[in-house]
Write an enzyme that holds these catalytic residues in place. Structure first.
Site, short mmCIF file in Angstrom:
data_model
loop_
_atom_site.label_atom_id
_atom_site.label_comp_id
_atom_site.label_asym_id
_atom_site.label_seq_id
_atom_site.Cartn_x
_atom_site.Cartn_y
_atom_site.Cartn_z
N HIS A 68 -16.78 36.34 -12.45
CA HIS A 68 -17.00 35.55 -11.23
C HIS A 68 -18.45 35.06 -11.29
O HIS A 68 -19.38 35.82 -11.00
CB HIS A 68 -16.77 36.41 -9.99
CG HIS A 68 -15.37 36.93 -9.88
ND1 HIS A 68 -14.37 36.28 -9.17
CD2 HIS A 68 -14.78 38.06 -10.39
CE1 HIS A 68 -13.24 36.97 -9.26
NE2 HIS A 68 -13.47 38.06 -9.98
N ARG A 89 -19.72 32.63 -9.49
CA ARG A 89 -20.16 32.16 -8.17
C ARG A 89 -20.68 30.71 -8.25
O ARG A 89 -19.97 29.83 -8.62
CB ARG A 89 -21.22 33.09 -7.56
CG ARG A 89 -20.87 34.58 -7.63
CD ARG A 89 -19.64 34.97 -6.85
NE ARG A 89 -19.49 36.41 -6.79
CZ ARG A 89 -18.35 37.03 -6.54
NH1 ARG A 89 -17.25 36.34 -6.32
NH2 ARG A 89 -18.29 38.35 -6.50
N ASN A 92 -12.01 31.82 -7.16
CA ASN A 92 -12.20 32.12 -5.73
C ASN A 92 -13.64 31.86 -5.33
O ASN A 92 -14.40 32.74 -4.96
CB ASN A 92 -11.79 33.56 -5.41
CG ASN A 92 -12.51 34.60 -6.25
OD1 ASN A 92 -12.86 34.36 -7.40
ND2 ASN A 92 -12.72 35.77 -5.67
N HIS A 115 -3.95 39.02 -10.15
CA HIS A 115 -4.47 40.20 -9.46
C HIS A 115 -3.28 40.78 -8.72
O HIS A 115 -2.86 40.27 -7.67
CB HIS A 115 -5.59 39.81 -8.49
CG HIS A 115 -6.17 40.96 -7.72
ND1 HIS A 115 -7.53 41.14 -7.58
CD2 HIS A 115 -5.60 41.99 -7.05
CE1 HIS A 115 -7.76 42.22 -6.84
NE2 HIS A 115 -6.59 42.75 -6.52
N HIS A 168 -7.07 43.52 -14.72
CA HIS A 168 -7.54 44.84 -14.29
C HIS A 168 -6.43 45.80 -13.84
O HIS A 168 -6.39 46.25 -12.69
CB HIS A 168 -8.60 44.73 -13.19
CG HIS A 168 -8.33 43.75 -12.09
ND1 HIS A 168 -7.11 43.63 -11.46
CD2 HIS A 168 -9.14 42.85 -11.50
CE1 HIS A 168 -7.19 42.70 -10.53
NE2 HIS A 168 -8.42 42.22 -10.53
N ASP A 200 -14.59 41.89 -15.17
CA ASP A 200 -14.47 41.59 -13.74
C ASP A 200 -15.86 41.57 -13.11
O ASP A 200 -16.09 42.14 -12.03
CB ASP A 200 -13.56 42.58 -13.03
CG ASP A 200 -13.15 42.10 -11.63
OD1 ASP A 200 -13.49 40.96 -11.27
OD2 ASP A 200 -12.50 42.87 -10.91
N HIS A 202 -22.73 40.70 -6.07
CA HIS A 202 -22.90 40.62 -4.62
C HIS A 202 -24.34 40.97 -4.28
O HIS A 202 -25.09 41.51 -5.12
CB HIS A 202 -21.97 41.60 -3.90
CG HIS A 202 -20.51 41.34 -4.13
ND1 HIS A 202 -19.86 40.23 -3.62
CD2 HIS A 202 -19.56 42.04 -4.81
CE1 HIS A 202 -18.59 40.27 -3.97
NE2 HIS A 202 -18.38 41.35 -4.70
#
Length: 448
Positions: free
Chosen positions: A63, A65, A95, A181, A237, A310, A314
């Site tokens: 991810h 971002r 996402n 997922h 995962h 994965d 954050h």
């Protein structure tokens, strides 16, 4: 002939064996692998001093971002982390903000990545609301479609079995992989509701909500929905013994199914949640040790096809909420995956050829990344170079990622990526990024 670069005194992983050799690079490709005396003249010679050379590693689950979530990570910081961790190629999940689920959003994200990436980047798409746009997204260059079954992300109503089947069918007809997922939304929401009503808000409650049955039920439903389609399903995962068993049976039935596990679920168990607290909240969650051992068995039996980090950056605030239902799930992984797996090789839990298969060969095969995954003449000159014997300590504060936390902070590991070549150019050298953003390529529909 004068080539761009010759790497001498290498120990390269070739066809499952370690071979003393030199590697000639020309125009971003591996020109030749052989003895130093067989190498052409070059503009640049690099003495690798017997360092281990692997095919450029591929992380098919990250991810990155950027855009509306650039405060967590952006293409520059994320692909710097990839290069620092020894990855030459990464595949970015959709996402984002905005969600990548239209030709316009995918095109905009590709244009942004082209200017900022330091390694090769492929982009997933979510399913669009109009399934007629699936083929256009593939034509634009999506490397696959991501399906988050535990929440409504993207345009496909996966709560409806017929809609789910039609989405899978459309992806299969376009030749696209669907990465899943697998968590059953209805059961997950019911579990969460009971816990919240009882004011159970701790880390252990999260594990209960995201139970093994939540994963197993979603895997079974997906496999049933994929009947009479040509779809390649790739389960991301996988965490549970039961989930792996269902996938194993599907493989025996000759369904087009592959699966991935993460280092987190191999290295950590639910017991660690008591120690790490909210930091260890990931989805799907850490399991008991019997599930952890089942994953290791899956690596050995080859039910498991690939490893993915994965990588989920954050902010510290997002990982430190007092209520588990408000915590953002996931941890950064691009800079810890390879050293953790090399340490497991050192401890004989994993062989080096199997590690290379999981982190290079199989991801290239699954996602059709032509020119990648192996050290061979004519392949892309993506190289991960490792000091196989170096002992060192993981220090999250030194991460290139914006997310400078890790459950592995302070862990002693053996084996370190010391150079990463991407398309023939040196991008990372001894932990430092030595290339400029834009040197990586955006992969379009599996094309390099």
């Amino acid at each position: 002939m004068i080539v761009d670069t010759v790497l001498n005194n290498a120990k390269a992983h070739l066809k499952g064996e370690i071979v003393d050799c030199s590697i000639a690079i020309e125009e971003g490709k591996i020109h030749k692998i052989g003895k130093e005396t067989q190498m052409p003249k070059s503009d640049l010679k690099v003495n690798l001093h017997n360092l281990l050379v692997l095919p450029g590693l591929i992380d098919s689950h990250v991810h990155l971002r950027d855009e509306g979530r650039a405060f967590k990570e952006d293409f520059i910081s994320g692909t710097s982390a990839a290069a620092a961790g020894g990855f030459a190629t990464v595949l970015d999940m959709p996402n984002n903000e905005p969600v990548t689920m239209s030709v316009e959003a995918l095109k905009n994200r590709m244009n942004l990545a082209e200017k900022r990436t330091l390694v090769n980047v492929g982009l997933y798409s979510e399913f669009p609301t109009n399934l007629g746009q699936v083929s256009a997204l593939v034509a634009q260059g999506a490397v696959g479609f991501k399906l988050f079954m535990g929440a409504q992300i993207g345009g496909l109503n996966h709560d409806d079995d017929q809609s789910l089947h039609e989405g899978l069918k459309s992806a299969g007809e376009s030749g696209a992989v669907v990465a899943v997922h697998a968590e059953d939304k209805a059961l997950l929401m019911a579990n969460e509701q009971k816990l919240k009503q009882a004011k159970h808000n701790g880390p252990a409650d999260f594990l209960f909500a995201h139970s093994e049955e939540v994963e197993k039920k979603a895997i079974q439903r997906l496999l049933k929905a994929s009947d009479k389609t040509k779809t390649h399903i790739h389960f991301c995962h996988v965490t549970s013994k039961q989930g792996l068993e269902v996938i194993g049976e599907a493989k025996k039935a000759e369904k087009t199914v592959t699966c991935e596990v993460t280092p987190n679920h191999l290295m950590l168990s639910s017991a660690e949640v008591r120690h790490y607290g909210m930091m260890a909240i990931i989805a799907p969650p850490l399991r008991d040790r019997n599930h952890q051992e089942a994953l290791w068995s899956g690596l050995s039996s080859k039910v498991v096809d690939s490893l993915g980090s994965d990588h989920a950056p954050h902010t510290p605030e997002e990982k430190s909420a007092s209520n588990v239902w408000g915590v953002k799930v996931g941890v950064p992984g691009l800079e810890t995956t390879l050293p953790l797996m090399l340490t497991m090789v050192k401890k004989n839990r994993l062989t080096l050829p199997r590690m290379v298969e999981l982190l290079a060969e199989k991801p290239a095969q699954i996602f059709g990344l032509k020119g990648k995954g192996k050290l061979e003449g004519g392949k892309d000159a993506d190289l991960t170079i490792i000091d196989y014997k170096r002992n060192w300590t993981i220090d999250a504060l030194k991460f290139k990622s914006k997310a400078k936390f890790s459950p592995y902070n302070g862990w002693e590991v053996t084996g370190k990526p010391v150079k990463t070549f991407v398309n023939g150019g040196l991008v990372m050298d001894e932990g430092e990024i030595v290339a400029k953003p834009g040197c990586g390529r955006v992969l379009r529909g599996g094309q390099t």
